[in-house]
Scaffold this active site. Sequence first.
Site, PDB file in Angstrom:
ATOM      1  CE  LYS A 154      -3.771  -2.477   2.165  1.00 33.92           C
ATOM      2  NZ  LYS A 154      -4.456  -2.926   3.362  1.00 33.92           N
ATOM      3  CG  ASP A 157      -9.696  -0.845   4.231  1.00 33.18           C
ATOM      4  OD1 ASP A 157      -9.387  -1.061   3.050  1.00 33.18           O
ATOM      5  OD2 ASP A 157      -9.071  -1.300   5.211  1.00 33.18           O
ATOM      6  CD  GLN A 215      -3.436  -4.721   6.387  1.00 39.72           C
ATOM      7  OE1 GLN A 215      -3.389  -3.710   5.698  1.00 39.72           O
ATOM      8  NE2 GLN A 215      -3.946  -5.861   5.934  1.00 39.72           N
TER       9      GLN A 215
END
Length: 283
Positions: free
Chosen positions: A51, A118, A95
């Site tokens: 990322k 997200d 995460q």
Amino acid sequence: MIIKGKDLSTSIKEALKVRVGVLNEQYGRTPNLTVILVGDDPGSVSYVTGKAKAATEIGIRNTTIRREATISEQELLDIIEQLNNDDDVDGVLVQLPLPKHINENKIIAAILPEKDVDAFHPMNVAKLWLKQPCVLPCTPKGIIKLLHFAGVDIAGKEAVVIGRSNIVGQPVAKLLLDANATVTVAHSKTKNLAEVARRADILVVAIGRERFVTADMVKPGAVVIDVGVNRDTRTGKLCGDVDFEEVQHVAAAITPVPGGVGPMTITCLMENTVEAFVNRMNK
Ligand code: NAP
């Protein structure tokens, strides 16, 4: 036909890089993404590194905050609150998975919905299911882009999604439904799974078991999207949920692992970060 997610991802990232340059001139700064990584699970470390690399390539400022797996839930919530209140931060991502002593739902719900790149926040999930404008979750969004890229007309097709997780199976099914496919969602309790899978014009597999889908489970001419990421016990390499070697001879089109859905997930995260930035600038 092999659907090369890596190629599509590269071209989207190039366009995003140009856009970020234009946005920088327009607003005097570039989008800013912060990723929080708790612990040192090798899979998570590798995703977060990917990322950061993609963000840097595009010109998105990015920071990774790393914390030990022993961090308390409250300490993590405090970090999120700080980032929520930081005007210079456009995207916040934690995460997953998190250590067992931390309530993931509580953490996700603490992220400001407008910074939730997200798209896991309950508000964003609700908007998706209510068909309201919203941030789309990265992997499902990437899958729909891959189908368009492969020239697949989704409307009217029979789609079967194997797997019903909140982050992949269910939102993919919803996006396929919104694109007017007729959708079946299969899972571990589905009876006659092979028979159900064989009905699919579009078969999306998100289970997490190597070589689970074999050629006899695929209708000739189907489009197969393999979301799984597993370690091949024979070779030690990355592999998907689909027996690629066999299924590629039956399917009309198939995504490889690696190089299929994976790169698109990261690219859609970048796109979501740029969109979050633009929305915040125009508030
Ligand atoms: P998950 O939360 O573990 O969900 C797995 C799903 O598979 C569940 O719905 C489960 O059914 C179903 N399942 C398990 N065994 C099955 C069986 N024998 N027959 C039918 N269904 C079965 O996994 P996930 O988070 O959705 O991830 C799935 C895979 O995608 C993993 O390999 C993950 O690493 C990968 N992934 C890849 C990306 C990417 O960007 N490429 C992104 C996210 C995830 P039940 O609901 O009945 O238990």
